[in-house]
Motif scaffolding. Sequence first.
Motif, short mmCIF file in Angstrom:
data_model
loop_
_atom_site.label_atom_id
_atom_site.label_comp_id
_atom_site.label_asym_id
_atom_site.label_seq_id
_atom_site.Cartn_x
_atom_site.Cartn_y
_atom_site.Cartn_z
N GLY A 22 79.41 22.27 2.65
CA GLY A 22 80.42 22.70 3.61
C GLY A 22 81.03 24.07 3.32
N LEU A 23 80.26 24.97 2.70
CA LEU A 23 80.79 26.32 2.48
C LEU A 23 80.90 27.03 3.82
CD1 LEU A 23 78.78 27.46 -0.67
CD2 LEU A 23 81.05 26.42 -0.54
N PHE A 24 81.82 28.00 3.89
CA PHE A 24 81.96 28.79 5.11
C PHE A 24 80.83 29.83 5.13
CE2 PHE A 24 86.52 27.75 4.02
CZ PHE A 24 86.56 26.66 4.87
N PRO A 25 79.88 29.68 6.05
CA PRO A 25 78.70 30.56 6.01
C PRO A 25 79.04 32.03 6.27
CG PRO A 25 78.63 29.13 7.95
CD PRO A 25 79.80 28.68 7.14
N HIS A 26 80.19 32.27 6.95
CA HIS A 26 80.52 33.64 7.33
C HIS A 26 81.41 34.31 6.30
CE1 HIS A 26 83.78 31.09 8.52
NE2 HIS A 26 84.52 32.10 8.93
N HIS A 27 81.73 33.61 5.23
CA HIS A 27 82.53 34.21 4.17
C HIS A 27 81.68 34.38 2.92
CE1 HIS A 27 86.64 32.74 5.92
NE2 HIS A 27 86.21 33.85 6.49
N THR A 28 81.95 35.45 2.18
CA THR A 28 81.23 35.65 0.93
C THR A 28 81.61 34.55 -0.04
OG1 THR A 28 83.01 37.01 0.05
CG2 THR A 28 81.21 38.17 1.19
N VAL A 29 80.84 34.45 -1.12
CA VAL A 29 81.11 33.44 -2.13
C VAL A 29 82.54 33.56 -2.66
CG1 VAL A 29 80.53 32.83 -4.52
CG2 VAL A 29 78.72 33.07 -2.81
N GLU A 30 82.97 34.79 -2.96
CA GLU A 30 84.31 34.92 -3.54
C GLU A 30 85.39 34.60 -2.50
OE1 GLU A 30 84.70 38.84 -5.15
OE2 GLU A 30 83.99 39.81 -3.33
N PRO A 68 76.77 32.48 1.48
CA PRO A 68 76.20 31.21 1.00
C PRO A 68 74.72 31.04 1.32
CG PRO A 68 78.36 30.82 1.91
CD PRO A 68 78.03 32.27 2.19
N ALA A 69 74.27 31.55 2.48
CA ALA A 69 72.86 31.35 2.85
C ALA A 69 71.92 31.95 1.81
CB ALA A 69 72.59 31.97 4.22
N ALA A 70 72.42 32.91 1.04
CA ALA A 70 71.56 33.56 0.05
C ALA A 70 71.60 32.85 -1.31
CB ALA A 70 71.98 35.02 -0.11
N LEU A 71 72.17 31.63 -1.34
CA LEU A 71 72.23 30.88 -2.60
C LEU A 71 71.31 29.67 -2.53
CD1 LEU A 71 76.07 30.67 -3.33
CD2 LEU A 71 74.47 32.47 -3.95
N SER A 72 70.86 29.20 -3.69
CA SER A 72 70.08 27.96 -3.73
C SER A 72 71.03 26.78 -3.52
CB SER A 72 69.40 27.82 -5.08
OG SER A 72 70.36 27.53 -6.07
N GLY A 73 70.45 25.61 -3.26
CA GLY A 73 71.27 24.42 -3.05
C GLY A 73 72.18 24.13 -4.24
N GLY A 74 71.64 24.24 -5.44
CA GLY A 74 72.43 23.98 -6.64
C GLY A 74 73.58 24.98 -6.79
N GLN A 75 73.29 26.23 -6.47
CA GLN A 75 74.34 27.25 -6.57
C GLN A 75 75.44 26.99 -5.54
OE1 GLN A 75 71.72 30.63 -6.04
NE2 GLN A 75 71.83 31.16 -8.21
N GLN A 76 75.03 26.55 -4.34
CA GLN A 76 76.03 26.25 -3.32
C GLN A 76 76.95 25.12 -3.76
OE1 GLN A 76 74.56 25.83 0.68
NE2 GLN A 76 73.12 27.49 0.44
N GLN A 77 76.36 24.11 -4.38
CA GLN A 77 77.18 22.97 -4.84
C GLN A 77 78.18 23.44 -5.89
OE1 GLN A 77 76.76 19.65 -3.94
NE2 GLN A 77 74.78 19.55 -2.97
N ARG A 78 77.73 24.35 -6.76
CA ARG A 78 78.65 24.86 -7.78
C ARG A 78 79.79 25.64 -7.14
NH1 ARG A 78 75.40 25.65 -13.05
NH2 ARG A 78 73.50 24.61 -12.47
N VAL A 79 79.45 26.43 -6.12
CA VAL A 79 80.49 27.19 -5.43
C VAL A 79 81.48 26.21 -4.78
CG1 VAL A 79 81.00 28.80 -3.55
CG2 VAL A 79 79.04 29.21 -5.05
N GLY A 80 80.94 25.11 -4.23
CA GLY A 80 81.81 24.09 -3.64
C GLY A 80 82.80 23.54 -4.66
N VAL A 122 66.54 17.03 -11.00
CA VAL A 122 66.70 17.80 -12.23
C VAL A 122 67.99 18.61 -12.19
CG1 VAL A 122 65.70 19.59 -13.68
CG2 VAL A 122 64.21 17.92 -12.55
N VAL A 123 68.20 19.29 -11.07
CA VAL A 123 69.42 20.10 -10.92
C VAL A 123 70.64 19.18 -10.92
CG1 VAL A 123 70.66 21.68 -9.41
CG2 VAL A 123 68.20 21.90 -9.68
N ARG A 124 70.50 18.01 -10.28
CA ARG A 124 71.63 17.08 -10.21
C ARG A 124 72.07 16.67 -11.61
NH1 ARG A 124 69.86 12.10 -7.38
NH2 ARG A 124 69.33 13.69 -5.84
N ASP A 125 71.08 16.37 -12.43
CA ASP A 125 71.36 15.96 -13.79
C ASP A 125 72.14 17.04 -14.54
OD1 ASP A 125 70.63 13.46 -14.91
OD2 ASP A 125 69.66 14.57 -16.54
N GLN A 126 71.67 18.27 -14.33
CA GLN A 126 72.30 19.41 -14.99
C GLN A 126 73.74 19.59 -14.48
OE1 GLN A 126 69.77 22.66 -14.08
NE2 GLN A 126 71.00 24.16 -15.20
N LEU A 127 73.92 19.49 -13.18
CA LEU A 127 75.26 19.64 -12.60
C LEU A 127 76.20 18.55 -13.12
CD1 LEU A 127 74.38 20.50 -8.88
CD2 LEU A 127 75.41 22.03 -10.55
#
Lengths: 210, 381
Positions: free
Chosen positions: B86-94, B133-145, B169-174
């Motif tokens: 649920g990241l805001f796609p029109h806002h940068t990560v920061e 957000p569109a330029a991030l992987s799924g795992g990176q998006q979850q971390r930003v969340g 694998v990513v889930r385990d790491q997260l």
Amino acid sequence: MTWALDHAGQIADLAWRHVLLAGIPLLLGLVLAIPLGWLAHRVPVLAPVMVVGTGLLYTIPSLALFILMPLMLGTRILDPVNVVVAMTIYTVALLVRTVVDGLRSVPGDVDAAATAMGLGALRRLWQVQLPLAVPVIAAGMRVAAVSNVSIVSIASLIGVAQLGDLLTDGYNRNIPAELITGILATLLLALVFDRAVVGVERLLTPWRAS
Amino acid sequence: MIRFESVSKTYADGTTAVDNLSLTAPTGQITVLVGPSGCGKTTSLRMVNRMITPTSGRITIDGTDTGSLDPAQLRRGIGYVIQQGGLFPHHTVERNIATVPLLLGWDKRRAYARARELLETVGLDAALASRYPAALSGGQQQRVGVARALAADPPVMLMDEPFSAVDPVVRDQLQDEFRRLQAQLGKTILFVTHDIDEAIKLGDQVAVLRVGGRLAQVAPPAELLATPIDDFVAGFVGRDRGYRALGFVAADLPVHSEATVEVGTPIVAADGWVLVVDPERRPLGWIDGARHPGPVTTELLTGGTLAPAGGSLRAALDASLSSPSGRGVVIDDEGRLAGTVTAEEVLRALAHERANAANAAASAIAAASPSGVTSPSAAAP
Ligand SMILES: Nc1ncnc2c1ncn2[C@@H]1O[C@H](COP(=O)(O)OP(=O)(O)OP(=O)(O)O)[C@@H](O)[C@H]1O
Ligand SMILES: [Mg+2]
């Protein structure tokens, strides 16, 4: 061609009037359609009534609407305000549905996230829903823009000057060059409006560039 | 502390999503709500921050009825990680991460500085700050969340399947990183998942819900695995729950010393499996000594899992079962070889552990018994 060059000043003047008569209603219509669309979106029982109701306005013949305006507004017959108001009504008719569609296009999880972060209804509209609805609203604006440029030509029949005058005058006085110039100028203007909407859309959606 | 007091929710269409839920999520702990799809997990979570209004009952946070607070204010004080990011796609990560600080009126510089700090906290490169957000992987998006939910340092966090949209694998790491983070932050967390393994791994306390929104059992994970209250919970916890329960039993096993060979040197006089180590005595894998004369190279090695010294019985058992030699490798805190254990030894330790537990239970009963009769086992030291 020579006709167009000989009358360049007159054409430019008419084109500018045409821009204002079609463009101002486009912006006013958008400004009105956003709160109406938002209301329809927030109150689902209202949505069908509002979307269909405003949509029906578009079916009123333009000549009839232009003629009715002075009666309803108390303006003078030749007042360009008549045309601006009538065109605004058409724009609203097209854009309410567009705004509702645009707000519906916002992903549910993004909207829920905004609520969960503590954005109130207005902030949510302004900061999240409208920005994300831009692509859908822009598509509706392109239709409305071209439609406005085309319908405004009819205003010649009630004596409000714009590019349509080249058509009526060219027809009445049987000057084919004037007639063709009028058609081409209107087409060109519609194209310019369309490109302008696309340009603004690009500016407002930098996140989609990829 | 979050308290549900007889909370129910019936939607307008008559669906009862949550039925008379009473539950306490203690301060500084992770309480996991787990259950099959549609059992009312999201509904329960969203009633806490009033995105959904309970039909009856009330919810308090540190004693204050959330119903008495302004919803927007309440929500700004509660971190929320949404199912699917649920990241805001029109806002940068920061800008995404800075959402709540900006709402709280921080100036932009401070809010963005905080966003960059949090990127580091959740293990992301600060260079991602200005991406969309569109330029991030799924795992990176979850971390930003997660970073976004942490931004204003709220004491209470609601997390709705925050790690479900990524591969295992990513889930385990997260999950591992999240556990470490929580050990530092000590937030009061209500965590929703439909994955019982995730619930057991992350929860200090696990609440199992059944469809219809009724609470089946609340217990610490070890207890849930050991004594599920009924067939539903037992079935949900899974067939291998006995094995997984070992994950909560500390292994206090003596280890054998193991003959080793350093990588790059030849094997001297060995038939059968030999453990290969690097110059620091970190285990690299096993090699069949009879079949590979000459200096040992790493390509020929067969591995198994490694058990940390003082880890769980499950880790020790897994190490011994996965080792080609049948001897499980135990390592110390620096990753160096501590010795090996066999599956038989692990099982013996388990039997011993069981006997101790039974004795402890018996003595507890004896101590509580009004007649004061002491059983022989209670007298034992
Ligand atoms: N707005 C709503 N109106 C009517 N019914 C709803 C609504 N939201 C959820 N429900 C129903 O309530 C029940 C619980 O839904 P909820 O989303 O809380 O489940 P969940 O446990 O989070 O499921 P999942 O694991 O699939 O996310 C479901 O039967 C769902 O269909
Ligand atoms: Mg859910």
